[in-house]
Write an enzyme that holds these catalytic residues in place. Structure first.
Site, PDB file in Angstrom:
ATOM      1  N   THR A   5      -2.726 -15.481  18.245  1.00 42.90           N
ATOM      2  CA  THR A   5      -1.307 -15.430  18.615  1.00 42.90           C
ATOM      3  C   THR A   5      -0.554 -16.684  18.212  1.00 42.90           C
ATOM      4  O   THR A   5       0.643 -16.762  18.385  1.00 42.90           O
ATOM      5  CB  THR A   5      -1.166 -15.276  20.139  1.00 42.90           C
ATOM      6  OG1 THR A   5      -1.935 -16.285  20.761  1.00 42.90           O
ATOM      7  CG2 THR A   5      -1.625 -13.926  20.600  1.00 42.90           C
TER       8      THR A   5
ATOM      9  N   ASP B  99     -10.649 -16.935  21.470  1.00 44.86           N
ATOM     10  CA  ASP B  99     -11.862 -16.344  22.039  1.00 44.86           C
ATOM     11  C   ASP B  99     -13.138 -17.013  21.545  1.00 44.86           C
ATOM     12  O   ASP B  99     -14.042 -17.303  22.331  1.00 44.86           O
ATOM     13  CB  ASP B  99     -11.934 -14.839  21.722  1.00 44.86           C
ATOM     14  CG  ASP B  99     -11.249 -14.004  22.781  1.00 44.86           C
ATOM     15  OD1 ASP B  99     -10.243 -14.493  23.335  1.00 44.86           O
ATOM     16  OD2 ASP B  99     -11.704 -12.882  23.056  1.00 44.86           O
TER      17      ASP B  99
END
Lengths: 453, 453
Positions: free
Chosen positions: B103, B179
């Site tokens: 993002t 992540d």
């Protein structure tokens, strides 16, 4: 057994005519210690173990400027030491200690020289003399084992013991190895409902022959918490800071061993500890108000089943899909995925290297289609999975994966094993993300995340 | 696309004759904001997105007491917005941004309404206008992918890009999903040796349409750190606290995503961050002195091999021995065990329930005998394995397991994959527990463990 001390120390012992059992004085760093020289079995050869007059063993780190001398001519026969009579005091509450193993109640066996578990009340009290002031102590040996060897069968035995004894005593202390203490505490919390009394799980990070031994403070704080508060239910009592100021009383489902060796290795995950028990001050401070209260008339509910075919699987870059397929082929009934971030797994095909990812998603679909309950927790440990934020999470949910809210992987695993052992698959699916024992907090409190260094 | 705002907000927009592209004013909680109304694609429907005059997008949480009005009659054609000319300033250093996804550089596409990755320099600069004051920006799209899908093949591509470009620019910023950012940073640190310049890995925990977006601060702090310090090597630059005060510059091998969603989710494991970069103050504070210094004449060494047959396996109460046997049967060359506590596994036979444990030890023996390098890390994450303290650790070492010191499991895994991909088995065994890139600290600093709550 004095031969297990370092050569330097042995030389001084020889010069000063000191043997095991001698009453000696050590002056080190301006502090004087007097006590009986204990045999040394393992651990740091430079730490001298004394039995102080208050009954405690203490390890004193030897440095070359320390002065050591013998105080009395006569040595004590350590084998006959510590025979005290225990009398039942009807005015005091009674605490049952269930011993499973670990270093918490180990001491040197003067005959064999090995470290053995102490489980007889009088031995425990000689190790931790303050216990006698707090309560009548009963004890029961369950196992003598390292906690890494424990299985759910052992958690079940503990749950049954607690159910059998909880109406006969005022509190139970479970002495347990620290390695899997948080798996065990979560399993117990699920297996036992409606406890009338407190059940405190304690462990020890340092063996009793070290200056930093923590067993004594953990067991004393647990006993104080049992006798001085209205708390009922399962909790963990372990050091809350790196010194001996207080123990934390932890939620059994929201706590995790977060350090290999520190005495304050246990940390609250996405929750506050229930309370802090100050060791030297006479103070117990509650940090949470939502806990079960003691009620001798409450009847315990025991549901001690568990399902063996439940797994816990972490995904990571380059993880082997064969493992996921193994769970599928072995007809697993439950699987907790330790996903990345908000609860993700490699399921998107992007390029020539990620072709395998589609197979991962298909295997997950196959698992859920064949009746396996697949639950997502995060390998970040802290935080809540959020599987509506990105398409990966939504796709996993469509494949049947259930978001495990703010449960950390080990608690999600214990809960899934327990649910599938006591309820149907459909009931399990409904209950896994619903709070039953304080294992899920609906709101995340920012202060429950340890501040970054 | 204003239809993606909540009904309440849409009603106000209708009353005030406001459309996407309108210049509006919002007065909320005593603060006034003026800017162009942006379309809303996903996320919180109650957060209104404005493009401020400084070029930033901001999300303002709507509350019923907020006052919203249109300021100008004319709406802006958002499609034509933000066309700026970029000029190369020879006096400024040059930073290359390698974009992999996540993002961090995503924004709303005004034509499709979807969130797309921005990778052209002019688009990046329109998103983060301060970048232009700091450096000339070049950019390169590597992939558009979620980091959970990444494999070591992608880490290898990144390492090669860095090796190819590091002599042409003054610093590199790698934009990466959060992540698996810490797996990737560790892999890169091993694959690239002798970097002449800084390579900063950044991510973003909140999308740019939220008031709490963190991408801007992370990228600006990384650029400042690149241009204002003498640091060279791979590092992670992410929020160091839950507000916008500073970013931490983390050791790529001793950092881990420790929260699903917080902006300060990344935490140092058994180490201090290299430095802190204050966002609004003009201050960079170093917490460590042992880091590589910039040197344009230093020649990079690229060893970008990795071994695919390396696994990471957590043991836990009731874990399935079949998985361990799977690694054995599949002829794995390396395996990191995520043991309990000091580095333990269930290997002791105690009673009828632990008969399986002997098989566990035998399978580990079989693995190491057949040439698999088995390394122990701890699932406690923090701390150092200590496999001489208990017999379990000693037995595992006798079975050939190598203690992984204070490496957390993910770094031990990345290192083992890398070692076996570039060196012989015997060399790997010698190097796995030896510090190569700052992944092992010989001494544990107590302050590196986050204080308990």
């Amino acid at each position: 057994m004095e031969s297990n001390y370092s050569e330097k120390i042995q030389k001084i012992f020889k010069n000063e005519n000191i043997d095991v059992g001698s009453m000696i004085q050590i002056i080190s760093n301006g502090q004087a210690f007097e006590g009986l020289l204990m045999p040394r079995v393992s651990g740091d050869k430079n730490s001298i173990i004394l039995k102080l007059k208050n009954g405690y063993n203490i390890g004193i780190e030897f440095n070359s400027s320390a002065k050591i001398k013998r105080l009395e001519e006569k040595s004590v026969d350590l084998g006959k030491f510590e025979k005290k009579k225990l009398e039942h005091d009807p005015k005091k509450p009674t605490i049952l200690i269930l011993h499973t193993g670990g270093t918490v109640a180990s001491k040197v066996d003067y005959r064999t020289g090995g470290v053995v578990a102490s489980f007889e009340p009088k031995e425990l009290i000689s190790l931790f003399p303050e216990l006698q002031n707090i309560a009548n102590i009963r004890s029961k040996l369950i196992r003598k084992m390292f906690s890494e060897d424990m299985r759910f069968e052992h958690f079940q035995i503990l749950a049954r013991e607690v159910a059998e004894e909880c109406h006969n005593v005022d509190g139970i202390i479970i002495a347990h190895g620290t390695d899997t203490l948080h798996y065990s505490s979560a399993a117990l919390a699920f297996m036992i409902e409606n406890l009338p009394i407190p059940v405190m799980m304690i462990g020890s990070q340092r063996s009793s022959d070290r200056a930093s031994a923590d067993a004594g403070m953990n067991i004393i704080c647990a006993a104080k918490f049992i006798t001085e508060t209205d708390f009922a239910g399962v909790a963990i009592c372990m050091h809350g800071s790196s010194n001996d100021t207080y123990c934390n009383i932890f939620n059994p489902c929201k706590t995790r061993k977060m350090h290999t060796s520190r005495r304050d290795a246990f940390q609250s995950i996405n929750d506050m500890p229930y309370a802090r028990v100050w060791y030297k001050e006479d103070k117990i401070e509650f940090l949470k108000k939502d806990y079960l209260r003691k009620d001798k008339n409450r009847t315990i509910i025991l549901k001690d089943g568990f399902e063996n075919k439940v797994g816990l699987l972490k995904v990571y870059p380059g993880f082997d899909l064969g493992i996921l397929k193994y769970f599928e082929k072995s007809k697993y009934k439950g699987l907790v995925l330790e996903g990345t971030g908000l609860g993700h797994a490699p399921i998107n095909e992007i390029d020539e290297f990620t072709k395998i990812n589609k197979d991962t998603l298909n295997t997950i679909k196959k698992l859920t289609k064949n009746g396996c309950v697949v639950v997502m927790a995060s390998q970040t440990i802290y935080g809540r999975v959020g599987m509506n934020v990105y398409s990966t999470g939504r796709d996993l949910q469509e494949a049947g994966v259930i978001p495990g809210e703010d449960m950390h992987p080990e608690t999600a695993y214990a809960k899934l094993k327990w649910l599938l052992g006591n309820f149907s698959k459909e009931e399990t699916k409904k209950m896994i993300a619903k709070n039953l024992r304080g294992e899920i907090n609906e709101r995340s409190e920012p202060r429950t995340f340890p501040p970054s260094i």
